[in-house]
Each structure stands twice: as C-alpha cells, then as structure tokens.
Design a protein around this motif. Structure first.
Motif, PDB file in Angstrom:
ATOM      1  N   THR A 122       0.864  -1.177   0.000  1.00  0.00           N
ATOM      2  CA  THR A 122       0.000   0.000   0.000  1.00  0.00           C
ATOM      3  C   THR A 122       0.899   1.225   0.000  1.00  0.00           C
ATOM      4  N   VAL A 123       0.956   1.876  -1.155  1.00  0.00           N
ATOM      5  CA  VAL A 123       1.808   3.063  -1.299  1.00  0.00           C
ATOM      6  C   VAL A 123       0.912   4.241  -1.647  1.00  0.00           C
ATOM      7  N   GLU A 124       0.980   5.281  -0.820  1.00  0.00           N
ATOM      8  CA  GLU A 124       0.130   6.442  -1.053  1.00  0.00           C
ATOM      9  C   GLU A 124       0.764   7.423  -2.020  1.00  0.00           C
ATOM     10  N   GLY A 142       8.238   4.276  -3.859  1.00  0.00           N
ATOM     11  CA  GLY A 142       7.267   4.689  -2.854  1.00  0.00           C
ATOM     12  C   GLY A 142       7.543   4.005  -1.530  1.00  0.00           C
ATOM     13  N   TYR A 143       6.797   4.393  -0.491  1.00  0.00           N
ATOM     14  CA  TYR A 143       6.983   3.873   0.857  1.00  0.00           C
ATOM     15  C   TYR A 143       5.703   3.191   1.282  1.00  0.00           C
ATOM     16  N   CYS A 144       5.753   1.849   1.560  1.00  0.00           N
ATOM     17  CA  CYS A 144       4.555   1.088   1.944  1.00  0.00           C
ATOM     18  C   CYS A 144       4.130   1.520   3.339  1.00  0.00           C
ATOM     19  N   THR A 145       2.908   1.954   3.494  1.00  0.00           N
ATOM     20  CA  THR A 145       2.402   2.433   4.786  1.00  0.00           C
ATOM     21  C   THR A 145       2.031   1.276   5.708  1.00  0.00           C
ATOM     22  N   VAL A 146       2.096   0.023   5.204  1.00  0.00           N
ATOM     23  CA  VAL A 146       1.736  -1.134   6.049  1.00  0.00           C
ATOM     24  C   VAL A 146       2.996  -1.786   6.622  1.00  0.00           C
ATOM     25  N   CYS A 147       3.925  -2.214   5.714  1.00  0.00           N
ATOM     26  CA  CYS A 147       5.126  -2.921   6.180  1.00  0.00           C
ATOM     27  C   CYS A 147       6.336  -1.986   6.293  1.00  0.00           C
ATOM     28  N   HIS A 148       6.131  -0.705   5.967  1.00  0.00           N
ATOM     29  CA  HIS A 148       7.187   0.320   6.100  1.00  0.00           C
ATOM     30  C   HIS A 148       8.434  -0.059   5.309  1.00  0.00           C
ATOM     31  N   SER A 854       2.089  -1.281 -12.588  1.00  0.00           N
ATOM     32  CA  SER A 854       3.305  -2.092 -12.587  1.00  0.00           C
ATOM     33  C   SER A 854       3.929  -2.082 -11.200  1.00  0.00           C
ATOM     34  N   ARG A 855       4.173  -3.319 -10.701  1.00  0.00           N
ATOM     35  CA  ARG A 855       4.857  -3.465  -9.410  1.00  0.00           C
ATOM     36  C   ARG A 855       5.885  -4.583  -9.543  1.00  0.00           C
ATOM     37  N   ASP A 856       7.113  -4.271  -9.190  1.00  0.00           N
ATOM     38  CA  ASP A 856       8.194  -5.265  -9.228  1.00  0.00           C
ATOM     39  C   ASP A 856       8.316  -5.916 -10.608  1.00  0.00           C
ATOM     40  N   VAL A 858       5.941  -6.487 -12.672  1.00  0.00           N
ATOM     41  CA  VAL A 858       4.731  -7.232 -13.048  1.00  0.00           C
ATOM     42  C   VAL A 858       3.579  -6.241 -13.171  1.00  0.00           C
ATOM     43  N   ASN A 859       2.796  -6.377 -14.241  1.00  0.00           N
ATOM     44  CA  ASN A 859       1.668  -5.466 -14.478  1.00  0.00           C
ATOM     45  C   ASN A 859       0.400  -6.071 -13.870  1.00  0.00           C
ATOM     46  N   TYR A 860      -0.136  -5.381 -12.846  1.00  0.00           N
ATOM     47  CA  TYR A 860      -1.324  -5.871 -12.142  1.00  0.00           C
ATOM     48  C   TYR A 860      -2.555  -5.073 -12.582  1.00  0.00           C
ATOM     49  N   LEU A 861      -3.696  -5.773 -12.613  1.00  0.00           N
ATOM     50  CA  LEU A 861      -4.962  -5.103 -12.913  1.00  0.00           C
ATOM     51  C   LEU A 861      -5.421  -4.260 -11.737  1.00  0.00           C
ATOM     52  N   ASP A 862      -5.157  -4.754 -10.481  1.00  0.00           N
ATOM     53  CA  ASP A 862      -5.430  -4.024  -9.246  1.00  0.00           C
ATOM     54  C   ASP A 862      -6.893  -3.546  -9.169  1.00  0.00           C
ATOM     55  N   PRO A 863      -7.900  -4.488  -9.303  1.00  0.00           N
ATOM     56  CA  PRO A 863      -9.303  -4.043  -9.321  1.00  0.00           C
ATOM     57  C   PRO A 863      -9.777  -3.453  -7.993  1.00  0.00           C
ATOM     58  N   TRP A 864      -9.140  -3.878  -6.860  1.00  0.00           N
ATOM     59  CA  TRP A 864      -9.592  -3.397  -5.549  1.00  0.00           C
ATOM     60  C   TRP A 864      -8.840  -2.135  -5.120  1.00  0.00           C
ATOM     61  N   GLY A 865      -7.824  -1.748  -5.903  1.00  0.00           N
ATOM     62  CA  GLY A 865      -7.054  -0.562  -5.544  1.00  0.00           C
ATOM     63  C   GLY A 865      -7.876   0.697  -5.710  1.00  0.00           C
TER      64      GLY A 865
END
Length: 885
Positions: A122-124, A142-148, A854-856, A858-865
């Motif tokens: 989760t990157v804001e 970015g900086y993940c707000t969950v796992c820092h 795109s993350r790492d 890999v291209n994600y659809l990210d429907p819940w984002g």
C-alpha cells in the motif's frame, strides 16, 4: 421405380456390350443422380459446459447423407462463481508480500472453491527516481504504509514519437506480401528510427471463370495480381438446381393419369421418371328419389358419378298426385249484405281451399206490411219499403218504370229484318209526345225452302250455308260452328336398353291433329357391372372393352378413347455468338413420336464494342479498354493498364497546431486534382505549466505524471481542485466526486425524482448539496446501484473496478460503442475482479482506459485498488478521446 429403371438400364448396357458390333441406342430419357443438397440438417454431440468441464456446440450433420457439414467448437468451462455479497469461508487476508485466500460455495454447482487475493503493498505516494525514455523503462519509488518497506515499480518506456515527412526515406520497398522499411525521425529522442512500411497487398484483377459450374459439379474461377503475378483460385459452387415436375397428368374416372417426371431445371435431364396412375373409375352417388306431392311432380331414384358428374341412371318424372279434399265446412256465415266463406282441407298435404258463400239478400213475408212506397212512372222506377224478416233492416223493393202507354199513333218507319223502325205517339199517362224505336224483326227463314251449303264444318274449321228469308225474300249467309274432335289414345311404349320409348298421347281420329304429344323416353342403355379390356388404347389408336348387360343379357362392347399424345416441349436453345441454337420442338413422352421437329439456328457471331476504358488519375491506374462482345459479354481482346499519374503535393500548411495532449494536423494539397491529405503532428506530450497550462494554478501538478490528464479534465470542467492552489493528484477520488464528473460530462441532465439513498445528506448542507443532483440522475439512469446495505457511501473511495463499471454503464446510457474486448487473463490478479465488474473491466481494458499498475516488474490489474484523482483524470481523458468521440 427409379431404382428399377436404373437396374434394367444397367443390364441392357451389359448385354449389348457383349454382343459383337452391338450399338447401344436407347431412346428412353436418361435419368441422372444429383448430389445431396443437404435439405435436412440436425445437430449432434452437443454438450453444455459446466463450472469445471468445457462444453461443445455440436456438429451439424445432414439427415439424408449423414455427412458432417460443420464441425462444432469447444465451449470453455464456465468457472465457479458466487452471488454478489456472499460471505467467504476460511479467509486468509493478503499481506504486502504473501497472497491471501478465501473459500466460497459456488452458486451454480454448490461445490467449495478458493479465490486468491494477490499480495500488494500500500503506497500512497510514488516519487519518480528514473524518468522513462523512448526505449527504456523508468522507475518510481514509494513507501509502503503497512510494512514500512521502500518499494519500486517500473514505468513503461514512452515509445518513439515518430514524425513521418511527405518524402520519407524508404530503405526497403514493400512488396505485395512483405513489409518494407523506412527511416523516420523521433521528435522526443531526436534520433533516426527504422519503421515498418506496410505490405502493399495484392492488386488482383477481375475473377475469370476457368471452369463452368454445372448442376452436379463445382466450377472454378481465377484472378491474377497485376503487380507480382500471384494467381488466386476459388471454387464456384455447383448450381443450386431444383427439380421441376413435368408431364404430370391427373387420372380421371375413365382415363389413366401420370405422376410426372422430375426434371433438372438447369440441364433439363430427367432425375426421376414418373408412374402411370390407373383410371379412377366412377364414384357412384345416388340421386335420391323425390316423392310426388298433390301439386308437384316427383322423381325416381337415379345415379351419377360424384367426380365427373356423368349420369349413370337417369331419374324419371313421377306425375303430381292431385288433392284429396274432405267436406266443405262453413267458416263464416253469409248475411243479408255480406258474403260468407266455406273451406275444405286436403287429407294428404293439408292444403286448405276456400270459397265464398254469396250474400243472402233481404227478404220479407208475403203478408208483411209496407213501411212506405213510391209509385213508378213511365220513365222512373218506384219502390216499396219493407222490414227484413231475417235481419230487421228496412230495405226497398224496386218497382220497374211502367213505360209509356201510347194512344193510337202513326208508325213513321216500319222495322225490317235488319233495320229498326220508329213509332211516334201520345202517352196517355204522362201526357207527352213520345218517339219509340221498333226493333228490327230479324230474318224469318222458310223451313221449306232449300238450304244452300257453301262449306261444311270440320274439326278444325267453321262451315258456311245460305238460307232463304220469307220476309225480305233473300238468301242469307250463316256460319256453321266447328265440329268437336274425336279423341283417340296413343298408347305409351316402354324404353329398352337399346331403343327409346314413348309416353302416352292423344290425337283426333278424324283430322289426325295431335291433342297430347307423345314424348320420347331415352333408351336406358346397357347396365354392365364388369367391363373387361379386350384391346388397350395407345396414343393414336382407340382401345375396346366388353361386358354382359345385366338387364338384357346381351354382350356389348364399347370403345376406349385413344390416349392422345402426352405433349412435352423440347425447349428452344438460343444461339450464342459461337454456338448454334435450336428452335422449340415437341414430342410425346409416352411413345416418343416427334410432333414438332427442332430446327438448327446458326451462331450469331461476335459484335464488339470498347468497354472499361478509363483515364488514369493521380491515384488510380487507367485502362485502354477491352473489346467486348455486346451480345455475350465475352472479352474478345483485352486492353492494357495505364499507370496512375501520382499526386503532385504542395509544401503543406499546418491547419491545427499540436498541444500537450492533442495532436496537430498538417494538410497537403495535390496541385493536379485538388485532393488533400493530412499528416499528424504528434502532441508534444509535455506541458511546461506556463501561461497556457489549464492547471497552472495548482502547485502539485506541474511535475506529476498525470499532468496531461489533469489539464484535460480542468480545461473541460470535468474536475476541480481540492482548493484554489492544490489539485491533490495522488489523493483518492470519492464515489460522489466520480458521479459528479460523469454528470457534468453528460451535460448536467436533471433527474425526474429525488434519490432514495438514506446517507446523502440535506440539500441545505453545503457539504452534500454539490453532488445531490448528480447522484439522483446517476441512480435513475442505472449508472450506480449503491452499496449492499442500501446506502450510497458518497465519501467512500472509488476502486478501479467501480470506476470501470460506472464508465461502462455511463457509455451504455449515452449509447456509445461498448464492443471493445480486452484480455484480463494477462493480468495475474484477474480473478480478483468481482462478477458484476467483469464485463466492464474487460471493456475498459480493451478500450485502452485501464492498462494496469506495474509493481516489481509485473503489471497488475489491481481491481480493488483505490483510483487516485490523477488516475481518474487520465482515464477520463482516454475515455473522451477514444470512446466518446
């Protein structure tokens, strides 16, 4: 029947082939077998797909020849699914680095299955650490707000922005089938790049028939590429023939019929011979007897054929019976002044006959006293008045005038045998001088004088005689009345099988005048129950059949009419330019006698004219023209191609300047034909945030990746900033915000009724009033349905699948094209798309609106984002430019 004919024909061919010098000469029509046209088709091996197993559409098979006409296709398995809002079982949430999992009960088959939720940081806010170039991907961190943890993601290379000039540098010419190459200039990296030039494609000429199709065999046609000489061949389907019924003839009661031959409408050959239909024979129907009545004649029973109406047994007339009346009965008594009535009834038919009873007239007793009187005079009647002894009515009994009583007078003219006389005298009663007529006396015939006979009377004529008058001493002519006929009966003669009869008649035996004419009764004709054919009729000769009469026992014969030729037309064949024709002829389909011979018509010969000539233009080749026969259309001499002249373009004018988000246009005009062509000047793709930048007032937009999309939405008043100085591009967009954007894009239409969502707030609340009209319109149009609990959740962040769904429904409401289909299976998280959003996400991906995150690598659809404001702005720009145009 057809198989029997073919079998006999085969045997005949074999026998004649074995004989030395045998020549096969068969006049019978040739029966040909035509291929199956698959008149009946059925589907076999079809199977419906299930959640886990694929299905099959089934093969289409001809029900006649069992040939497979069309092979079926596999239907993918449906896949498990659960109802929207169903609660998962054994939920394992996803973390930043590990996938999650949840189990559901399939709403179709009832089985338990698992769905995976992909791991996701989760990157804001993402920072650009390496800008992408034309050929290399960029990187943002970015900086993940969950796992820092610090995470990176790749930004796709922008690709070259190619500028194609009017005279590109072609390094490899394209051919009909292979692309060429050219060197073009990239406006971004300022380098020369090799680009592909599309293959030209074949320039085929017209199709030319190389093999004519018949009703039993497919044909072939060929065309040749004018550039490379490639030859393309395709099949011409066999002609779609039909079998027409010819020579059919219905059977009648006395004549045989024919079922008809099935003849090919293309080649004229007989596909199936017909059969003889036996004569039907008469269908005997009884003409019921009609009983005679008192006033009307009757009829004896007769017989006729109900099909052809021929009379088999004639009906005879039965005379009327006449009435049988009973005694008269008085129905109305007569009075002194009114007539009465009496009637009698026929004991057979009940008819009533009525007659008048004359009025009785007044009467009185002989000694009845007079009620009054008037004496008669010489010229006027008198009367006596009495009371009627029957009805009591007073009535007058007339007394005739007395007439004049003349004193002795003088006769002024004596009456003779033929003329009246006159007497004048004095009436002793009325005291007047009266003149009276003395009637002529008439002849006084002397009985002793001889009678002179002029003409004797007969049965048919009056006679004449002369008698002597003893007064006038003259012979006077006198008519003798006609004598009555002496009637004699002419007896009736009964009709026999072969001789006619006569009804009873009457004549005068003196003058022989017919008083009642005898009428002829037709001969009854022989009654034969079983006829036996002794000679069969042919087309030209009559036949014969015989039988025994059941009335007179005589053996009789009758002729069977010749069948007559069954005429069949031998159709005329029109002559062509190169082939002779035939006139129409006729022959008998039974005996094959030629009735009208066909004559040969000479070939017409070609009549040529120049066709298809065409001047060459800038873009199209010309043609010298073909010498074509105006009768048959055959190309007698083919022309030659005139190469296209080619456009002569001017230097061009920039008609639309490019901007950061929109391409520009440069227009060139041909100095020969005036045709224009345009050249795209690529959008700069860069906005410097200067005076022309729509987002220049927002401090957080200039260096943001979504700058162009934000510019588009601000310029078109689709989105506003969160304040006068900030747009908040990485902030989330709420459901109320997106609905308001779509409402503005639709032109701010008004809803017909208020919205029923309980959590929208009051129109008087400034925090809610700005979106109330938009939500009401969107709900009424079916663009939004709300949450499962019945709320709208206006402040809830919009997810990417919710964004796609609202855009998909909006496009449907606005009647835009929603046919684009993407492939969600290329995304590793495509199984996370809820069922309600699958169609929308597929369309949004196919339309280029949702391309993935795109993350790492890999291209994600990210429907819940959650969709950021910059993402929504960019997607809206793509929607307006690619879908809503």
């Amino acid at each position: 029947m057809r198989k029997r004919i073919l079998s006999w024909a085969l045997v005949l061919c074999m026998v004649l082939t074995l004989l030395p010098g045998a020549v096969l000469a068969v006049d019978e029509p040739v029966v040909v077998q035509h291929p199956c046209k698959h008149a009946g088709v059925e589907t076999v091996k079809a199977a419906a797909p299930t959640c886990e197993n694929p299905g099959y559409t089934g093969d289409r098979v001809c029900t006649i020849c069992k040939e497979t006409i069309e092979t079926g296709k596999d239907i993918p398995a449906l896949g498990h699914q659960h109802a929207e809002g169903a609660q998962p079982i054994n939920v394992k949430p996803a973390t930043c680095t590990e996938n999650g999992e949840a189990s559901y009960v399939c709403s179709v088959c009832g089985k338990l299955y698992s769905e995976t939720t992909n791991a996701q940081h989760t990157v804001e806010k993402w920072d650009l650490t390496k800008a992408p170039t034309c050929t290399e991907n960029g990187v943002e961190t970015g900086y993940c707000t969950v796992c820092h943890t610090a995470v990176t993601r790749e930004i796709a290379a922008t690709g070259h922005k190619l500028v194609v000039t009017s005279n590109p540098n072609i390094t490899k010419n394209p051919t009909c089938t292979e692309p060429g190459e050219m060197t073009v200039y990239c406006s971004v990296c300022k380098e020369n790049v090799t680009a592909s030039v599309p293959a030209l494609g074949h320039n085929y000429g017209e199709w030319k028939v190389t093999k004519e199709a018949t009703c039993t065999e497919a044909g072939e046609e060929t065309r040749i590429c004018a550039v490379c000489g490639d030859k393309e061949t395709r099949e011409i389907p066999s002609l779609d023939y039909e079998l027409a019924l010819k020579n059919a003839k219905e059977a009648t009661c006395e004549e045989a019929g024919y079922t008809g031959d099935k003849v090919c409408t293309i080649c004229g050959k007989i596909a199936e011979l017909g059969e003889t239909i036996p004569a039907l024979g008469h269908t005997e129907a009884v003409d019921e007897a009609v009983e005679a009545t008192c006033t009307e004649t009757g009829l004896t029973e007769g017989k006729h054929c109900s099909v052809c109406e021929k009379v088999l047994v004639a009906q005879e007339e039965v005379p009327a019976l006449g009435h049988d009346f009973g005694k008269w009965t008085v129905t109305k008594k007569a009075t002194c002044t009114e007539a009465g009535e009496k009637s009698r009834t026929c004991t057979v038919c009940g008819e009533v006959e009525t007659r008048e009873i004359p009025a009785l007239e007044h009467t009185h007793e002989e000694d009845a006293a007079q009620l009054g009187s008037k004496a008669p005079t010489c010229t006027e009647d008198g009367y006596e008045t009495y009371r009627c002894s029957r009805c009591g009515f007073a009535y007058n009994v007339p007394i005739p005038a007395t007439g004049h009583k003349l004193a002795a007078g003088a006769v002024s003219k004596e009456p003779t045998c033929t003329e009246d006389g006159v007497e004048t005298g004095y009436c002793t009663v009325c005291k007047q001088i009266v003149k009276e007529i003395l009637p002529a006396k008439g002849h006084t015939f002397d009985e002793n004088a001889p009678v002179v006979m002029i003409k004797a009377a007969t049965c048919t004529e009056e006679g004449e005689q002369m008698r002597y008058c003893s007064v006038c001493s003259k012979y006077i002519s006198e008519v003798i009345p006609m004598l009555p006929h002496t009637e004699v009966v002419d007896e009736a003669v009964e009709a026999t099988c072969t001789e006619a009869g006569l009804t009873e008649g009457r004549h005068c035996s003196v003058c022989n005048e017919v008083l009642v004419a005898q009428e002829e009764i037709p001969a009854l004709g022989h009654t034969v129950e079983d006829w036996e054919e002794t000679k069969a009729p042919t087309c030209t000769e009559a036949g014969e059949e015989s039988g025994v009469c059941t009335v007179c026992n005589e053996t009789v014969s009758r002729e069977i009419e010749a069948l007559g030729h069954t005429e069949v037309a031998d159709e005329a064949v029109a002559p062509t330019c190169t082939e002779t024709g035939l006139t129409e002829g006729k022959h008998c389909s039974v005996c094959n006698e030629v009735l009208v011979k066909q004559e040969i018509v000479e070939a017409l010969g070609h009549k040529t004219e120049l066709k298809n000539a065409k001047d060459a233009s800038c873009t199209e080749a010309g043609y010298t023209g073909d010498l074509v026969c105006s009768v048959c259309g055959e190309v007698v001499e083919k022309g030659a191609e005139i190469p296209a002249l080619g456009h002569v373009w001017d230097d061009g004018v920039v008609t639309t300047k490019p901007t950061g988000t929109a391409d520009g246009v440069k227009t060139y005009t041909c100095t020969v034909c005036g045709e224009t062509k345009t050249e795209v000047i690529p959008a700069t793709g860069v906005c410097d945030g200067g005076a022309s930048c729509p987002s220049r007032s927002f401090s957080d937009v200039k260096a943001h990746w979504g700058h162009l999309g934000i510019d588009y939405c601000v310029e078109n008043r689709l989105m506003n900033g969160v304040s006068d100085t900030e747009f908040d591009p990485d902030g989330t967009l709420t459901r109320a915000m997106l609905v308001t954007v779509l409402w503005r894009l639709a032109g701010e239409p008004a809803a017909t009724q208020d919205c029923a969502f309980p959590d929208l707030g009051s129109p008087n609340d400034p925090a809610a009033s700005w979106y109330l009209d938009a939500v009401a319109w969107a709900a009424e149009a079916g663009i939004v349905n709300g949450r499962p609990d019945g709320t709208f959740d206006p402040k809830g962040a919009i997810t990417r699948q919710e964004l796609a769904t609202m855009l998909y429904r909006f496009a449907g409401v606005m009647k835009l094209d929603t046919s684009a289909k993407g492939d969600l299976s290329v995304f590793p998280d495509d199984d996370q798309v809820l069922a309600y959003a699958v169609d929308a996400m597929t369309w949004a991906n196919g339309a280029g609106l949702v391309k993935g995150n795109s993350r790492d690598g890999v291209n994600y659809l990210d429907p819940w984002g959650n969709a950021t404001r910059a993402q929504v702005a960019t997607i809206l720009m793509r929607f307006c430019e690619n879908v809503a145009q």
